[in-house]
Enzyme design. Structure first.
Site, PDB file in Angstrom:
ATOM      1  CG  HIS A 111     -21.642  67.353  -0.907  1.00 51.20           C
ATOM      2  ND1 HIS A 111     -20.666  67.299  -1.887  1.00 51.20           N
ATOM      3  CD2 HIS A 111     -21.174  66.611   0.116  1.00 51.20           C
ATOM      4  CE1 HIS A 111     -19.669  66.544  -1.471  1.00 51.20           C
ATOM      5  NE2 HIS A 111     -19.940  66.125  -0.259  1.00 51.20           N
TER       6      HIS A 111
ATOM      7  CG  ASP B 195     -29.798  60.675  32.621  1.00 49.22           C
ATOM      8  OD1 ASP B 195     -30.309  61.594  31.934  1.00 49.22           O
ATOM      9  OD2 ASP B 195     -30.404  59.642  32.930  1.00 49.22           O
TER      10      ASP B 195
ATOM     11  CG  ASP C 298     -27.178  59.422   4.353  1.00 48.47           C
ATOM     12  OD1 ASP C 298     -27.812  59.216   3.304  1.00 48.47           O
ATOM     13  OD2 ASP C 298     -26.126  60.065   4.384  1.00 48.47           O
ATOM     14  CB  ALA C 299     -30.349  58.095  10.367  1.00 47.28           C
TER      15      ALA C 299
ATOM     16  CE1 TYR D  25     -21.764  61.436   6.144  1.00 43.39           C
ATOM     17  CE2 TYR D  25     -22.683  59.612   4.894  1.00 43.39           C
ATOM     18  CZ  TYR D  25     -22.528  60.972   5.097  1.00 43.39           C
ATOM     19  OH  TYR D  25     -23.142  61.856   4.254  1.00 43.39           O
TER      20      TYR D  25
ATOM     21  CE1 TYR E 222     -19.971  62.589  -0.027  1.00 46.00           C
ATOM     22  CE2 TYR E 222     -18.650  62.153   1.913  1.00 46.00           C
ATOM     23  CZ  TYR E 222     -18.983  62.970   0.850  1.00 46.00           C
ATOM     24  OH  TYR E 222     -18.328  64.148   0.683  1.00 46.00           O
TER      25      TYR E 222
END
Lengths: 720, 720
Positions: free
Chosen positions: A508, A519, A363-364, A453, A451
């Site tokens: 799914h 860091d 999706d990204a 998120y 969907y």
């Protein structure tokens, strides 16, 4: 002409008109409402603006204040001008499609050495462009107005534009066979709703052009068209030419499921509702003195000793950067994480048949996790005490637009306890000490078609960062001839659960991979597995037979830091600064603490799993490399898996006492159930980044308790 | 006499006095403050009442209203009279010690057939008694005043009384060698704080008498004496005679850690505090129209369609019973769970040396998880909108006492989202629907000496029950000669983390085992493992190589339902009613959904692991058996593991379509870190009981969104 041919001609003309509109240089934001009105007249009776065209507006992000601030409206306009005048684009500016136009962050040392008061380092933009069916990766320097060209990945295509997705939905209408099929199913073309489905990569036949699959639904009688699939009909399209390559129709006899019971909009369900339960009395998070956090210059957040930079991003959703926390003992601001974000998602559906096998979304990289993040709904997506942040993105024509209320920030208190201790009657000391647990949440919610998120970055006062993902929205369902399980032949594979008459919720998985550039008190860190293993005793010396022993294993190189979680071989997963010790000599660190998760069980050689090989482990650690941000590669669309985190990690580079990046994948198996119909109650999971010998002692030791005198005085609701 | 001998005599006399007090029939509640004042005069400057003696008070629980209501004050008094006049106790009533006196719940069919308006079924009490060094298990019938005797377990002793624990702490003072040792360590006896530590079972030598180990700390200069161990000194006591059996002193040279930095009480730390961070602005859960739940007759809770019986219990903490949820479609109240509670805890420390190997606590069966649950702190342990419930327990002398505010109930909203969906720009439908997530929490917190366990039963509007455990309080630490890790020889085993100078936080685990008597739409249920496994495709038929396939496996008998969780062999864990199908033919069910947890890694033959064999699996399913409530057996103290859940389950009884009980163990590995010093930020984990095809559709589909007009109007704090 026959009436049917006339109808066909009419739709061809309409489709051509739409394509013309799409190919113009205007952004999708300028698209007139008419096509959508044509498609779903019932649904657009109360259109709500989702975005604002604001190239003229004066937005607070007009001037960057921090090296990591996203491109401003003005910078996007400037970049667009530079791009349009760049050879070869200048020869045919109308052929130019901008797939991404974002800040190119300065090098990490430059950002780390900057502080407020200093001039900003030179601003640069990074852009991904399609031009005459070729991809370009360019860097734009705002001060010199120069463009430099960057190497391209060996496979794959850029993230789709919103315009790609829109046009893909319309393109099948230019095909008369498609239209005939739809009509044959009894669906009026005006009720048609189609979705652009990334087609994945399943072999060399798919490589030479940008392809997409389109599947459609009937929106007749419901806004929830997702529950009314035209099952088995798949249109393969060329995304660049918008031409139909192939139409597959494997199950023309499967009925389209009914619309009744599919609505979820409050206005619609409350009309149907006969058994409405008594609503709960109002409950609200109240802060009459206002929130305790501040957002400086639009992006720098400060709260309870925390300081971080927060920004919307078209691909990652939100990016949390330059995270520092104040040491309660010294007052020093100490570095914790340079950059954290959702790097990639992988959502494979578990049905290998013709109309489903390719549904293996990333999706990204394919859709843009931030591009799909819609404005949050005040009072419901975020509580009343929330503040909102807008996204400023570039459309395919390079023009800026504002995604309002894309991120919210709020303090949360649900009644949890920060710490407590009572003395029991055994000691009789009568001690009753407890502290409420208040946190700060930065939230976005992406709606990748069906969907939703929800991604929360939750900062706790005790130094812990919880990264939480919520899954809601609507299932991707499959049409079936069956209305009851008693009709299903014994050995017939359903690939999911019968949710309603003729509706199967297909099994799914969801994998969300986070890039976590830790860091800890500086950039040079090591990854330490603290293994917990059974140790058998010498039974002459102890009545005990066994105990659990912790041993520290510093990972020298990447392969030693590929972690598959195992309940029976547990490890704590520490990032430590080996050069910085606590007063009593422990290396300062943070640990990654998984909670509920799921592991991929697909064959590692399955093409989707090759492309998503970054999910093969739950945790990876890589040496910092500015170019390694996207776990599935820069060009994920139709990628072959040549440029994933798994490939990078297998180089087995040294990671000891280096600037390192953690990658954690949060997984979900989803076997749908009827409670997910017609819209899913949110399922949450999370993981923590938790201080481990980072502070000398409990950093919330001295936090005050709640006292009645400090709490607000509230009266009944305004409407009461 | 030398001054030293005089001092010794003085303390012997004092100890004798205390023992006398303890052996009287008065409950610990009546103990004068003086011993504690003597021990830690600094700490008792502001004593706060923890309990109320209320045999005279008129308490709301004076009359039972429900078959499951706990014994009332009057019933406890009546039971005591009946017990005292029972032969043989009547011959020597002062020798009688009541270890447990609670309601004996009516048989399940009796409770299930009862409904409001009907007379209560006959009330009975169940009591566990020690009398002249023998144990008795008796049932008292209130209507007939008759006592019947029940069989006893083959090994083990009853849960300690609070008086056992108190007297154990004092008994060593009667031993001059002990006192000499303490003084030799430089600790004044008046600064001594001792803890009663269940000694476990490590072989036949321990079986013939009730034993306990006592270890002590210096409370000089701090309320947090736990951080100042007198390391290596262990007193073995006979719990019945209070005689010192043995004193072990293995590390007399280890210094007692300093007191500075160990305080946690707000009054004390705020005085020391020089770097106090700015406090957060107040935040509060506000409900000006009041909470939406009602508590009927003290114990029956109704909220958002839920109905359940809630009661404090001296052993389990809280018991949730007769849980039903309203079906939003039919309005019917449907059964979900007959009884849920914390059955046992197991907390093994991972240090096999003399002063530590036996620390393998079983907090419910040894100490009484409810006995250790102190009054909750309003505004801090529970939010402002909470309501409280008292516990009514019997002391060792059989007299009733009230544990005030032992349980709280409140509605929670932390900003989470119940469900949401936005339509993305792809469809352009402009839909923005979201619902806030509000829950109901029932909370208790037990302070088992140093550790604090928070247990939440959280009911959601979507039919989900989340059981959540929070761990806070204070670590059990070990003295060490080292003040810095650089002093520790390379191969020296530390068994934990150096937290501060001379203080090691010893590694340990926590296991909390829940008894979950599920009754999904009735008592006859089956346990189904829905296995998710990789299925390889026929690659001639699909471009996909693999997918995830779900197959249902109904467990026929107990051994098939012993579940070890595994990320790579996942199963959904369903309890279904095979006789009740949804409209489309799925069996109605609930599933148990684990989140973060830990598995025991100790040798299964290690004596503590034999006793806690109920933790060998994360999940077990047994057929309902009224006598199988306590996973470690009825008599856990010094038990040999002959009567655990593991033993019952290995009988492999049939469980298909039967009244079944689930047992889930939530685990934590705890490698302490400096942030846990001197008091631990709460660590939470949980598991869910979640409807799976229980409802026909999403039960919160029709819940309304928040609207501004319904929210409260709040003003600044009262003190502003």
């Amino acid at each position: 002409m026959e009436p049917r041919s006339l109808l066909r001609l009419l739709f061809l003309l309409l489709a051509a008109l739409v394509l013309l509109l799409i190919h113009s240089t205007r952004s999708y934001l300028h698209l007139p409402n008419s096509p959508s009105t044509l498609r779903r007249p019932l649904l657009n009776s109360r259109p709500r603006p989702t975005t604002t065209v604001s190239s003229q507006s004066s937005h607070e992000s007009d001037v960057p204040h921090h090296p990591l601030d996203p491109l401003t409206i003005q910078e996007i306009n400037t970049a667009r001008s530079i791009i349009l005048s760049y050879h070869p684009f200048s020869s045919s500016p109308s052929s130019l499609i901008i797939h991404s136009l974002v800040l190119q962050e300065p090098d990490k040392p430059v950002v780390l050495s900057w502080h407020p008061g200093l001039p900003l380092p030179p601003r640069r933009a990074s852009t991904i462009i399609r031009f005459l069916n070729s991809s370009y990766s360019l860097t734009i320097d705002f001060s010199t107005k120069k463009i430099t060209s960057n190497p391209l990945p060996s496979s794959g295509y850029p993230t789709m534009t919103i315009e790609d997705m829109n046009s893909a939905c319309w393109a099948p209408l230019s095909d008369s066979n498609f239209n005939a099929t739809i009509l044959a199913r009894g669906v009026r073309l005006s009720d048609l709703a189609c979705l652009p489905i990334s087609s994945g990569w399943f072999g060399p036949q798919d490589e030479h052009r940008r392809l997409i699959k389109v599947q459609c639904y009937s929106a007749e009688g419901t806004a929830n068209f997702y529950m009314r699939p035209i099952e088995g009909l798949t249109v393969l399209l060329d995304l660049d030419t918008k031409q139909v390559v192939h139409i597959s129709d494997v199950s023309p006899d499967i009925p389209i499921p009914k619309s009744s019971g599919t609505e979820y909009r409050f206005d619609s369900v409350s009309l149907q509702d006969s058994h409405k339960t008594k609503p709960l009395n109002p409950i609200s998070l109240e802060q009459p003195a206002g929130p305790s956090f501040e957002i400086q210059n639009g992006h720098v957040v400060r709260w309870a000793g925390w300081e971080f930079h927060l920004k919307p991003d078209p691909r990652a959703g939100v990016v949390v950067s330059a995270v520092r926390v104040t040491d309660p003992e010294t007052g020093e601001k100490r570095r914790v994480m340079y950059k954290g974000f959702t790097s990639e998602l992988f959502v494979p559906y578990m049905d290998p048949t013709d109309a489903w096998y390719f549904k293996t979304y990333m999706d990204a990289g394919e859709y843009g996790f931030g591009l799909q993040a819609m404005p949050l709904v005040p009072l419901n997506d975020c509580p009343r005490n929330a503040k909102y942040m807008d996204g400023v993105f570039a459309a395919a024509d390079g023009r800026p637009y504002v995604r309002q209320n894309m991120v919210c920030l709020f303090e949360s208190y649900g009644g949890d306890i920060g710490w407590r201790h009572s003395e029991s009657p055994i000691t009789g000391m009568g001690i009753r000490e407890a502290r409420p647990k208040v946190t700060l949440v930065a939230r976005m919610a992406a709606s990748v078609a069906n969907y939703d998120y929800i991604v929360d970055w939750e900062f706790q006062t005790d130094g812990l960062i919880r990264v939480k993902a919520g899954l809601s929205g609507i299932l991707m369902v499959k049409g079936t001839p069956y209305v009851n399980m008693n009709q299903v032949p014994k050995n017939e594979e359903m690939y999911g659960t019968l949710l309603s008459e003729n509706v199967v919720g297909v099994i799914h998985d969801h994998y969300i991979t986070f890039h976590l550039d830790m860091d800890v008190d500086g950039s040079e860190n090591s990854f330490v597995k603290v293994k917990l293993e059974r140790e058998e005793t010498d039974q002459k010396e102890s009545p005990r037979v066994s105990y659990l022993k912790a041993t520290r294993h510093v990972a020298k190189s990447e392969k030693e830091a590929q972690v598959k979680l195992n309940l029976y071989q547990p490890s704590e997963l520490h990032v430590v600064n080996p050069s910085k010790l606590t007063r009593v000599g422990n290396p300062v660190g943070y640990k990654l603490v998984p909670a509920g998760t799921a592991a991929t069980l697909m064959d590692p050689q399955d093409p989707p799993q090759l492309r998503a090989a970054f999910t093969n482990n739950q945790l990876w650690v890589t040496p910092y490399n500015k170019s390694e941000e996207w776990a599935g590669g820069v060009f994920v669309y139709q990628s072959k898996g040549e440029d994933t985190l798994a490939v990078w990690s297998d180089r087995d580079r040294s990671i000891e006492n280096k600037d390192i990046v953690l990658w954690y994948t949060l997984g979900f198996h989803h076997v749908p159930c009827q409670e997910d119909f017609p819209i899913m109650p949110t399922v949450y999971s999370s993981f923590d980044l938790k201080p481990v010998n980072f502070f000398e002692y409990n950093p919330i030791l001295k936090s005050p308790p709640n006292l009645e005198k400090d709490l607000p005085i509230c009266n009944a609701a305004a409407s009461a």
